[in-house]
Design a protein around this motif. Structure first.
Motif, PDB file in Angstrom:
ATOM      1  N   ALA A  20       0.799  -1.182  -0.010  1.00 38.79           N
ATOM      2  CA  ALA A  20       0.104   0.082  -0.083  1.00 38.79           C
ATOM      3  C   ALA A  20       0.962   1.228  -0.049  1.00 38.79           C
ATOM      4  O   ALA A  20       0.565   2.335  -0.598  1.00 38.79           O
ATOM      5  N   ASP A  21       2.100   1.132   0.755  1.00 46.25           N
ATOM      6  CA  ASP A  21       2.736   2.508   0.870  1.00 46.25           C
ATOM      7  C   ASP A  21       3.509   2.586  -0.529  1.00 46.25           C
ATOM      8  O   ASP A  21       3.849   3.735  -0.847  1.00 46.25           O
ATOM      9  N   LEU A  22       3.970   1.692  -1.307  1.00 43.89           N
ATOM     10  CA  LEU A  22       4.557   1.641  -2.373  1.00 43.89           C
ATOM     11  C   LEU A  22       3.734   2.362  -3.478  1.00 43.89           C
ATOM     12  O   LEU A  22       4.161   3.336  -4.283  1.00 43.89           O
ATOM     13  N   ALA A  25       3.469   6.121  -2.694  1.00 43.89           N
ATOM     14  CA  ALA A  25       4.641   6.811  -2.950  1.00 43.89           C
ATOM     15  C   ALA A  25       4.578   6.900  -4.508  1.00 43.89           C
ATOM     16  O   ALA A  25       5.219   7.933  -5.082  1.00 43.89           O
ATOM     17  N   ALA A  26       4.509   5.577  -5.300  1.00 42.04           N
ATOM     18  CA  ALA A  26       4.714   5.706  -6.625  1.00 42.04           C
ATOM     19  C   ALA A  26       3.663   6.777  -7.330  1.00 42.04           C
ATOM     20  O   ALA A  26       3.920   7.328  -8.216  1.00 42.04           O
ATOM     21  N   ARG A  33       3.606   1.382  -9.149  1.00 43.85           N
ATOM     22  CA  ARG A  33       4.530   0.173  -8.927  1.00 43.85           C
ATOM     23  C   ARG A  33       5.580  -0.654  -9.520  1.00 43.85           C
ATOM     24  O   ARG A  33       6.545  -0.914  -9.137  1.00 43.85           O
ATOM     25  N   GLY A  34       5.085  -1.182 -10.526  1.00 45.16           N
ATOM     26  CA  GLY A  34       5.675  -1.993 -11.478  1.00 45.16           C
ATOM     27  C   GLY A  34       7.060  -1.334 -12.005  1.00 45.16           C
ATOM     28  O   GLY A  34       8.057  -1.951 -12.035  1.00 45.16           O
ATOM     29  N   THR A  35       6.761   0.053 -12.444  1.00 43.91           N
ATOM     30  CA  THR A  35       7.686   0.877 -12.951  1.00 43.91           C
ATOM     31  C   THR A  35       8.914   0.988 -11.854  1.00 43.91           C
ATOM     32  O   THR A  35      10.202   0.656 -12.212  1.00 43.91           O
ATOM     33  N   VAL A  36       8.598   1.333 -10.749  1.00 47.62           N
ATOM     34  CA  VAL A  36       9.516   1.247  -9.477  1.00 47.62           C
ATOM     35  C   VAL A  36       9.957  -0.043  -9.360  1.00 47.62           C
ATOM     36  O   VAL A  36      11.618   0.070  -9.323  1.00 47.62           O
ATOM     37  N   ILE A  37       9.346  -0.898  -9.165  1.00 45.96           N
ATOM     38  CA  ILE A  37      10.091  -2.465  -8.992  1.00 45.96           C
ATOM     39  C   ILE A  37      10.996  -2.717 -10.243  1.00 45.96           C
ATOM     40  O   ILE A  37      12.218  -3.241  -9.976  1.00 45.96           O
ATOM     41  N   LYS A  38      10.592  -2.403 -11.595  1.00 48.72           N
ATOM     42  CA  LYS A  38      11.434  -2.695 -12.767  1.00 48.72           C
ATOM     43  C   LYS A  38      12.618  -1.947 -12.625  1.00 48.72           C
ATOM     44  O   LYS A  38      13.828  -2.418 -12.866  1.00 48.72           O
ATOM     45  N   THR A  54      13.665   7.769  -8.067  1.00 50.52           N
ATOM     46  CA  THR A  54      13.451   8.864  -6.921  1.00 50.52           C
ATOM     47  C   THR A  54      12.975   8.421  -5.810  1.00 50.52           C
ATOM     48  O   THR A  54      11.694   7.821  -6.139  1.00 50.52           O
ATOM     49  N   ARG A  55      13.489   8.536  -4.767  1.00 48.71           N
ATOM     50  CA  ARG A  55      12.750   8.120  -3.408  1.00 48.71           C
ATOM     51  C   ARG A  55      11.690   9.000  -2.912  1.00 48.71           C
ATOM     52  O   ARG A  55      11.849  10.353  -3.129  1.00 48.71           O
ATOM     53  N   PRO A  56      10.643   8.671  -2.314  1.00 47.80           N
ATOM     54  CA  PRO A  56       9.825   9.578  -1.759  1.00 47.80           C
ATOM     55  C   PRO A  56      10.101  10.198  -0.503  1.00 47.80           C
ATOM     56  O   PRO A  56      11.146   9.757   0.162  1.00 47.80           O
ATOM     57  N   GLN A  57       9.469  11.177  -0.253  1.00 47.41           N
ATOM     58  CA  GLN A  57       9.648  12.094   1.146  1.00 47.41           C
ATOM     59  C   GLN A  57       9.572  11.092   2.232  1.00 47.41           C
ATOM     60  O   GLN A  57       8.527  10.106   2.265  1.00 47.41           O
TER      61      GLN A  57
END
Length: 60
Positions: A20-22, A25-26, A33-38, A54-57
């Motif tokens: 849920a947090d991912l 943030a994404a 989420r899929g793009t962040v994971i890839k 880029t990481r979230p705040q």
């Protein structure tokens, strides 16, 4: 054939809270989420041109 993705579906175990947090943030960064994971996997494997997403705040 409709809805024929280029990559096969994979399963991993991730806690409901992290999943849920991912998503939050994404989405807040205009992504998914899929793009962040890839992106993380490409960076981890040292693929040419791969960069960390880029990481979230931080939560307060």
């Amino acid at each position: 054939m409709p809805n024929a993705p280029k990559t096969p579906h994979r399963s991993v175990r991730i806690s409901d809270e992290d999943w849920a947090d991912l998503l939050t943030a994404a989405t807040n960064q205009g992504g998914d989420r899929g793009t962040v994971i890839k992106d993380l996997i490409a960076w981890y494997l040292r693929r040419p041109g791969a960069k960390l997403p880029t990481r979230p705040q931080a939560k307060e």
